[in-house]
Design an enzyme around this catalytic site. Structure first.
Site, PDB file in Angstrom:
ATOM      1  N   CYS A  43      42.700  31.002  36.733  1.00  0.00           N
ATOM      2  CA  CYS A  43      41.302  30.798  37.135  1.00  0.00           C
ATOM      3  C   CYS A  43      41.212  30.055  38.462  1.00  0.00           C
ATOM      4  O   CYS A  43      40.497  30.466  39.365  1.00  0.00           O
ATOM      5  CB  CYS A  43      40.557  30.041  36.041  1.00  0.00           C
ATOM      6  SG  CYS A  43      38.838  29.758  36.471  1.00  0.00           S
ATOM      7  N   CYS A  48      39.054  33.245  38.960  1.00  0.00           N
ATOM      8  CA  CYS A  48      37.610  32.948  39.043  1.00  0.00           C
ATOM      9  C   CYS A  48      37.191  32.242  40.331  1.00  0.00           C
ATOM     10  O   CYS A  48      36.224  32.663  40.974  1.00  0.00           O
ATOM     11  CB  CYS A  48      37.172  32.048  37.887  1.00  0.00           C
ATOM     12  SG  CYS A  48      38.082  32.217  36.372  1.00  0.00           S
ATOM     13  N   LYS A  51      37.998  34.100  43.725  1.00  0.00           N
ATOM     14  CA  LYS A  51      37.177  35.326  43.661  1.00  0.00           C
ATOM     15  C   LYS A  51      35.718  35.008  43.980  1.00  0.00           C
ATOM     16  O   LYS A  51      35.095  35.673  44.796  1.00  0.00           O
ATOM     17  CB  LYS A  51      37.332  35.952  42.266  1.00  0.00           C
ATOM     18  CG  LYS A  51      36.483  37.150  41.936  1.00  0.00           C
ATOM     19  CD  LYS A  51      35.080  36.870  41.458  1.00  0.00           C
ATOM     20  CE  LYS A  51      34.933  35.885  40.333  1.00  0.00           C
ATOM     21  NZ  LYS A  51      35.262  36.380  39.007  1.00  0.00           N
ATOM     22  N   TYR A 177      35.927  44.091  34.772  1.00  0.00           N
ATOM     23  CA  TYR A 177      35.435  42.918  35.508  1.00  0.00           C
ATOM     24  C   TYR A 177      36.034  42.853  36.918  1.00  0.00           C
ATOM     25  O   TYR A 177      35.318  42.733  37.906  1.00  0.00           O
ATOM     26  CB  TYR A 177      35.917  41.623  34.832  1.00  0.00           C
ATOM     27  CG  TYR A 177      35.224  41.139  33.606  1.00  0.00           C
ATOM     28  CD1 TYR A 177      34.340  40.063  33.680  1.00  0.00           C
ATOM     29  CD2 TYR A 177      35.503  41.668  32.349  1.00  0.00           C
ATOM     30  CE1 TYR A 177      33.749  39.535  32.534  1.00  0.00           C
ATOM     31  CE2 TYR A 177      34.915  41.147  31.207  1.00  0.00           C
ATOM     32  CZ  TYR A 177      34.042  40.087  31.304  1.00  0.00           C
ATOM     33  OH  TYR A 177      33.463  39.571  30.182  1.00  0.00           O
TER      34      TYR A 177
END
Ligand code: NDP
Length: 449
Positions: A43, A48, A51, A177
């Site tokens: 992450c 996450c 990104k 996703y």
């Protein structure tokens, strides 16, 4: 003399592993953790956070265009890709530093190497081995790609976050996703983008209305979605790559990215020899307390392939530490977890899709609203917001709330609370809207389809 070097040793210092290590240490356990890459995990380092920074970067393209309708002159100047990557990397370094100090502040020993199980209480760390009473596997997942000719030419999201130059054209394979998020990023940053999916629509598993709306809006925006197509070969050409699909379609491109799912990172961990059971994809099989088939070995996060979401891994890690070391047993709840996709436009969703609700409850009432957001009445941009409530007619409970449109991820968090509390449609209706917002539509939808 303690029987083991540590009360707990955690393999993998991502969001879940770090939370478990810190909380166990706060409960008084002697804790060690190892990490072969960088502390922070998927992450923080390659998921996450970087990104989302790139999503912000790419969104400026439309913001600059939209600004003209509000009286601003031409605002977009040049875009410097390598400056974006450098700035993003500086922020990731800062977060990595915070994670490191969280561990040291909690008194957790960090060993920066790969860990491998030797037996149920022994972990090999490079040239040495240590022992632990309890072991937590929190090694996460890794991009998976199908084995087609030329697959070695494809990059994953890991490399996409580190590109030093902007390609002119990209083919992204996958409709989940990661694929839709990166399609929006590349397109916004001026890259001609084609997304190849094997299904009819993007985002399998999401509400069908949102899936169709996202595909329509991405297409209208200029992203090519090549559906019902499977790549069967990638060839290197002089200038770039040639992607061939099973439909006969051939696309010449500068870069090929695969986002075809992630698999648990369990290969070579020594699980089999120790007797830890895994499933077909290599995920560690665990019970509701995250305990594996070996009594003192636990696993949390993406490696268990339950819900591959950071906040879920953090809860699983926290519950594990409180239960095993804090005398406060609780279990992470995997029901009604709200989620967001940072596509453009973004999606926010909580509770059941219409299809899942129909399967579980038979009849459902559907409330829907589709409108052009106020902001775009001036810009004329063909962007629409779609909101949807799925209601159980038997008791009025809102089973699902779904949205695609600006700010959907921010709005979905509040919807997640309402659904978790078991709110009814009447309670939504009794709530006064905040005007003028898009979110107020969720409390003003009166007639069902
Ligand atoms: P997903 O599982 O979401 O999507 C994988 C995609 O690849 C699907 O469209 C799937 O198609 C397709 N696919 C799988 N195998 C093949 C194949 N052999 N050939 C062609 N297409 C194939 O995985 P992602 O990699 O996008 O993300 C992994 C996980 O990470 C997500 O499930 C999510 O839990 C998490 N994540 C969460 C984010 C967020 O919260 N915003 C952001 C990014 C990731 P089909 O649907 O037809 O099976």
């Amino acid at each position: 003399m303690a029987r083991y070097d540590y009360d707990l040793f955690v393999i993998g210092a991502g969001s879940g592993g770090v939370r478990a290590a810190r909380i166990a240490a706060e409960h008084g356990a002697r804790v060690g953790i190892c990490e072969e890459s960088r502390v922070g995990g998927t992450c923080v380092i390659r998921g996450c956070i970087p990104k989302k920074l790139l999503v912000y970067a790419s969104h400026f393209a439309r913001d600059f265009e939209d600004a003209r309708a509000y009286g601003w002159g031409p605002t977009a100047s040049k875009f410097d890709w390598s400056q974006l990557i450098d700035n993003k990397n500086r922020e990731i370094d800062r977060l990595n530093g915070i994670y490191l100090s969280l561990l040291s502040g909690a008194g957790v020993d960090l060993v920066e190497t790969r860990g491998m199980l030797e037996d149920a209480h022994t972990i090999r760390l490079g040239a040495r081995s240590i022992t632990a009473d309890k072991i937590l596997i929190a090694v996460g997942g890794w991009p998976w790609m199908p084995d087609i000719p030329g697959i070695e030419h494809a990059i994953s999201s890991n490399e996409a976050l580190e590109l030093r130059t902007r390609p002119d054209h990209i083919v992204i394979v996958g409709g989940g996703y990661i694929a839709v998020e990166f399609a929006g990023i590349f397109h916004g940053l001026g890259v001609e983008t084609a997304e190849m999916i094997r299904a009819e629509h993007l985002l399998n598993g999401f509400d069908d209305d949102l899936r169709e709306e996202l595909g329509a809006q991405m297409r209208a925006d200029g992203i090519e979605i090549v559906n019902r197509a499977n790549p069967i070969a990638i060839e290197k050409t002089g200038a770039g790559y040639r992607v061939t699909a099973d439909t006969g379609r051939i696309i010449e491109t500068d870069l090929v990215m695969f986002a075809t799912g992630r698999h648990p990172n369990t290969a070579g961990l020594g699980l089999e020899a120790v007797g830890v059971k895994t499933d077909r994809k290599g995920a560690v099989a665990v019970d509701a307390n995250s305990r594996s088939s070996v009594e003192n070995i636990y696993a949390i996060g993406d490696v268990t392939n339950r819900l591959a979401l950071t906040p879920v891994a953090i809860r699983e890690g926290h519950a594990f530490a409180d239960t095993v070391f804090g005398g406060k047993p609780w279990q992470a709840d995997h029901a009604d977890v709200p989620t967001a996709v940072f596509s453009q436009p973004p999606i926010g969703t909580a509770g059941l899709t219409e299809a899942a609700a129909r399967a579980q409850h038979g009849t459902v009432d559907i409330y829907k609203s589709r409108f052009r957001p106020l902001k775009h009445t001036l810009t004329g941009r063909n962007e629409f917001t779609l909101m949807k409530l799925v209601v159980d007619p038997a008791n009025g409970r809102v089973l699902g709330a779904h949205m695609i449109g600006a700010d959907a991820p921010e709005i979905a968090q509040g919807l997640g609370i309402a659904i978790k509390m078991g709110a009814t449609k009447a309670q939504f209706d009794a709530t006064v809207g905040i005007h003028p917002t898009a979110a107020e539509e969720f409390v003003t939808m009166r007639t069902h389809a």
